[in-house]
Write a protein that holds these residues in place. Structure first.
Motif, PDB file in Angstrom:
ATOM      1  N   ASN A 496      -3.241  68.862  70.505  1.00  0.00           N
ATOM      2  CA  ASN A 496      -3.898  67.569  70.712  1.00  0.00           C
ATOM      3  C   ASN A 496      -3.459  66.528  69.684  1.00  0.00           C
ATOM      4  N   GLY A 497      -2.485  66.894  68.881  1.00  0.00           N
ATOM      5  CA  GLY A 497      -1.979  65.938  67.900  1.00  0.00           C
ATOM      6  C   GLY A 497      -2.824  65.863  66.629  1.00  0.00           C
ATOM      7  N   LYS A 498      -3.702  66.856  66.424  1.00  0.00           N
ATOM      8  CA  LYS A 498      -4.524  66.857  65.210  1.00  0.00           C
ATOM      9  C   LYS A 498      -3.799  67.658  64.117  1.00  0.00           C
ATOM     10  N   TYR A 499      -3.848  67.145  62.875  1.00  0.00           N
ATOM     11  CA  TYR A 499      -3.210  67.900  61.790  1.00  0.00           C
ATOM     12  C   TYR A 499      -3.899  69.251  61.605  1.00  0.00           C
ATOM     13  N   LEU A 500      -3.082  70.299  61.476  1.00  0.00           N
ATOM     14  CA  LEU A 500      -3.637  71.647  61.327  1.00  0.00           C
ATOM     15  C   LEU A 500      -4.100  71.916  59.896  1.00  0.00           C
ATOM     16  N   TRP A 501      -3.486  71.236  58.962  1.00  0.00           N
ATOM     17  CA  TRP A 501      -3.778  71.459  57.546  1.00  0.00           C
ATOM     18  C   TRP A 501      -4.467  70.208  56.994  1.00  0.00           C
ATOM     19  N   PRO A 502      -5.565  70.354  56.217  1.00  0.00           N
ATOM     20  CA  PRO A 502      -6.316  69.168  55.784  1.00  0.00           C
ATOM     21  C   PRO A 502      -5.561  68.261  54.811  1.00  0.00           C
ATOM     22  N   GLY A 503      -4.601  68.804  54.094  1.00  0.00           N
ATOM     23  CA  GLY A 503      -3.749  67.964  53.245  1.00  0.00           C
ATOM     24  C   GLY A 503      -4.446  67.391  52.019  1.00  0.00           C
ATOM     25  N   TYR A 504      -3.806  66.362  51.446  1.00  0.00           N
ATOM     26  CA  TYR A 504      -4.326  65.634  50.267  1.00  0.00           C
ATOM     27  C   TYR A 504      -4.746  66.619  49.162  1.00  0.00           C
ATOM     28  N   GLY A 505      -5.974  66.492  48.623  1.00  0.00           N
ATOM     29  CA  GLY A 505      -6.414  67.352  47.518  1.00  0.00           C
ATOM     30  C   GLY A 505      -6.329  68.839  47.859  1.00  0.00           C
ATOM     31  N   GLU A 548      -7.890  79.900  63.572  1.00  0.00           N
ATOM     32  CA  GLU A 548      -6.567  79.870  64.202  1.00  0.00           C
ATOM     33  C   GLU A 548      -5.698  78.729  63.647  1.00  0.00           C
ATOM     34  N   ALA A 549      -6.335  77.733  63.004  1.00  0.00           N
ATOM     35  CA  ALA A 549      -5.542  76.599  62.500  1.00  0.00           C
ATOM     36  C   ALA A 549      -4.563  77.042  61.422  1.00  0.00           C
ATOM     37  N   ILE A 550      -5.039  77.855  60.481  1.00  0.00           N
ATOM     38  CA  ILE A 550      -4.155  78.301  59.394  1.00  0.00           C
ATOM     39  C   ILE A 550      -3.050  79.198  59.951  1.00  0.00           C
ATOM     40  N   ALA A 551      -3.417  80.032  60.942  1.00  0.00           N
ATOM     41  CA  ALA A 551      -2.404  80.888  61.572  1.00  0.00           C
ATOM     42  C   ALA A 551      -1.335  80.025  62.235  1.00  0.00           C
ATOM     43  N   GLU A 552      -1.784  78.968  62.897  1.00  0.00           N
ATOM     44  CA  GLU A 552      -0.842  78.072  63.587  1.00  0.00           C
ATOM     45  C   GLU A 552      -0.001  77.284  62.572  1.00  0.00           C
ATOM     46  N   ALA A 553      -0.647  76.825  61.509  1.00  0.00           N
ATOM     47  CA  ALA A 553       0.070  76.025  60.499  1.00  0.00           C
ATOM     48  C   ALA A 553       1.154  76.839  59.803  1.00  0.00           C
ATOM     49  N   THR A 554       0.952  78.158  59.739  1.00  0.00           N
ATOM     50  CA  THR A 554       1.925  78.998  59.021  1.00  0.00           C
ATOM     51  C   THR A 554       2.850  79.758  59.980  1.00  0.00           C
ATOM     52  N   SER A 555       2.708  79.532  61.271  1.00  0.00           N
ATOM     53  CA  SER A 555       3.464  80.355  62.231  1.00  0.00           C
ATOM     54  C   SER A 555       4.948  79.976  62.279  1.00  0.00           C
ATOM     55  N   ILE A 556       5.763  80.954  62.623  1.00  0.00           N
ATOM     56  CA  ILE A 556       7.209  80.745  62.774  1.00  0.00           C
ATOM     57  C   ILE A 556       7.548  81.136  64.212  1.00  0.00           C
TER      58      ILE A 556
END
Ligand code: GTP
Ligand code: SPV
Ligand code: MN
Length: 596
Positions: A496-505, A548-556
């Protein structure tokens, strides 16, 4: 030039440097200004120029109770970002500029721009701006002199560099200084050229009044000419932030990170660790440029050649970057942001409610709900680094800081995982060389298109990109304690175009793993692409993140990597015979690991 001009150069000049005087004389003869003003960098000069800029409408005073010492500048709407298609490397041989740069023959460029500069300062003032890139007196520090007819440039250079008398004193009688000539011209995009003559240590910039096109110490000297000099002299000029991260035991680790323009350097360099990281501290050495050379102990030392920040405004708020918010609370120049009814500044992504009414970046009335952005997406702040509450005490250290980790990171909505560590230096150079990133508003052109951006230096490398990558490979011979190399991607998105990782701090969580790897404190897991954190090694407690977000953010994903490899191939083919052997071997190894 009339005799009054000659008199002005010789008579008022606060220097006896013959090379400098004769060069200023020659430039004044060409551009024919009414007056020549040598800038000393004093407070009195700042006051005088600011008042004049206000009188001429170049600066708009902001609400001085809310933002003391702050002003707004609106650039010409056709002049809001770097112009890569009008930026040239003018080496005698075309091959020396390489396939990733625009090239112009130096003679032709001097002639072509000479015609534009001819009389371009008639009725105007030529400001002579001596400046130092790097702490005064330091071994890595370089002196430049910028001749400009723009007060805006002078006031920005005053923040971004160590400008004025001290720089002139450091130069003394030496002829070793960068010669930068800038004229705003009539701001016609068809007559805008940013030309670099590395063999002459010279930059000519015509027809723009914006940021990286005209603050010649920054991208032009510190990166394009700097990278050229770095190769000749055995050091590295990089588009990198520098930070120090201190753990609860008091050990500080210095990290340099290359992310392309508008991809998170300033934010990462000023990051405040989340609450769960009590006792940890991040301090800023630099937010955009690193000059790195091998120290006597064989480690790689980095200095920040700049003295201020020319930072992206949109998206800055007290949650994403509280240190930047504090930095821009006073003595800051804002370019192309919106203005509120009470004379404060506003931008998309600022804290609080969207105001009902604003004046937009072009000076037009704007109402809440208007589909157009009130601030330009590449609107910027220029603020002194001394305003930054997280400024590292080492930011002024002429020796720089020893770098233990180098990070490469692009803006990729897919393909590239959150973090990985290179197997070794050569593999790390390969990771940097194969960086891709989605384009941003920092340069004119289409936004959001993936392009190869090796080491975030595509627009800033002053010579052949193949030679540049070879220079990186060669550096490992002289560094006895090699920094570890990492790759990150804060920008991966879900469907949906949402960032998987919260970023910044929250990027602190990734930085901690990097620090742990540097000091050999955690084992790791090998993948086809490099070493990655084992499950649980990046703590996610306290994050509002579906599992599942962290799994997706780190997936290869193999299919994504097949097209990635194709795109990398096109890049390496462009380098032809200058594509370094060692990197071609890395490519082969990756292909065989991926089994494609
Ligand atoms: P230049 O000054 O152009 O070289 O940019 P920069 O690399 O310093 O980028 P900067 O830190 O100014 O960030 C650019 C944009 O990316 C801003 O709008 C930020 O809010 C956004 N950004 C920065 N870090 C992150 C992050 O970790 N995650 C997300 N999603 N956005 C980020
Ligand atoms: C960048 O585009 O990488 C910047 C802004 O840091 S400018 O100074 O305009 O190059
Ligand atoms: Mn930058």
């Amino acid at each position: 030039m009339s005799s009054t001009h000659q008199a002005a150069v010789g008579h008022d000049a606060p220097t006896k440097n013959a090379d400098l005087l004769s060069w200023v004389t020659r430039c004044a003869r060409m551009t024919q200004p009414d007056r020549i003003v040598w800038c000393d960098g004093s407070e009195a000069e700042k006051k005088r120029l600011t008042e004049q800029a206000v009188k001429e409408g170049i600066l708009i005073p902001l609400n001085q109770e809310k933002r003391p010492g702050c002003y707004l500048h609106r650039s010409n709407p056709n002049d809001v970002a770097r112009v890569e298609h009008l930026t040239f490397i003018c080496t005698p041989n075309k091959t020396d500029a390489g396939p990733t740069n625009n090239w112009m023959d130096p003679e032709q460029a001097y002639t072509k721009l000479g015609l534009l500069f001819d009389g371009s300062m008639k009725g105007r003032t030529l400001y002579v701006v001596p400046y130092a890139m790097g702490p005064l007196g330091g071994p890595s520090t370089k002196i430049g002199v910028e001749l400009t007819d723009s007060i805006y440039v002078v006031l920005n250079m005053r923040i971004m560099t160590r400008m004025g008398k001290p720089a002139l004193d450091m130069l003394g009688d030496s002829e070793d200084f960068n010669r930068g000539l800038h004229s705003t011209g009539d701001v016609n995009p068809d007559r805008r050229y940013i030309c670099h003559f590395p063999q002459d240590n010279t930059i000519w910039s015509f027809g723009s009044g914006y940021g990286g096109n005209v603050l010649l110490g920054k991208k032009c000297l510190a990166l394009r000419i700097g990278s050229y000099l770095g190769r000749e002299e055995g050091w590295l000029a990089e588009h990198m932030l520098i930070l120090g991260v201190t753990d609860p035991k008091g050990q500080t680790t210095y990290v340099a990170a290359a992310f392309p323009s508008a991809c998170g350097k300033t934010n990462f360099a000023m990051m405040i660790p989340p609450k769960s990281y009590q006792g940890w501290k991040v301090e800023t050495v630099g937010d955009d440029i690193a000059w790195m050379r091998v120290g006597p102990d064989g480690r790689l030392y980095a200095i920040n050649p700049e003295a201020g920040y020319f930072g992206v405004v949109p998206g800055t708020n007290t949650k994403t970057n509280p240190n930047a918010m504090a930095t821009i609370a006073k003595d800051t120049l804002f370019t192309n942001v919106a203005m509120t009814a009470d004379g404060d500044v506003w931008w998309e992504g600022k804290d609080g409610e969207v105001p009902e009414e604003l004046v937009d970046w072009q000076g037009r009335p704007w109402k809440k709900g208007c589909p157009e952005k009130a601030a330009h997406p590449n609107s910027r702040f220029t603020a002194p680094m001394t305003n930054n509450p997280a400024l590292s005490p080492k930011a002024n250290d002429p020796q720089g800081v020893p770098i233990s980790a180098i990070i490469f990171g692009g803006r990729r909505s897919n393909t590239v995982p959150l973090v990985l560590q290179a197997f070794n230096w050569t593999h790390g150079v390969f990771l940097g060389a194969t960086m891709g990133s989605e384009t941003t508003a920092a340069a004119t052109g289409k936004v959001g298109v993936v392009r190869r951006d090796p080491m975030a230096m595509l627009p800033f490398c002053g010579y052949h990109m193949g030679d540049y990558l070879q220079h990186w490979l060669d550096m490992q011979k002289s560094i006895t304690h090699l920094p570890k190399i990492f790759q990150v991607n804060w920008f991966r998105q879900d469907k949906n175009g949402k960032y998987l990782w919260p970023g910044y701090g929250e990027n602190m969580r990734v930085l901690e793993w990097i620090v742990n790897r540097v000091h050999g404190r955690v084992p790791t897991q090998e993948t086809l692409l490099g070493w990655v954190p084992r499950q649980g090694d990046i703590p996610i407690q306290g994050l509002d993140l579906p599992p599942e977000a962290i799994a997706e953010a780190t997936s290869i994903k193999a299919d994504e990597w097949k097209s990635e490899l194709k795109s990398q191939e096109v890049f390496f083919e462009q380098l032809g015979t200058k594509a370094p052997e060692a990197l071609m071997l890395q490519r082969k190894l990756l292909i065989s690991r991926l089994g494609s």
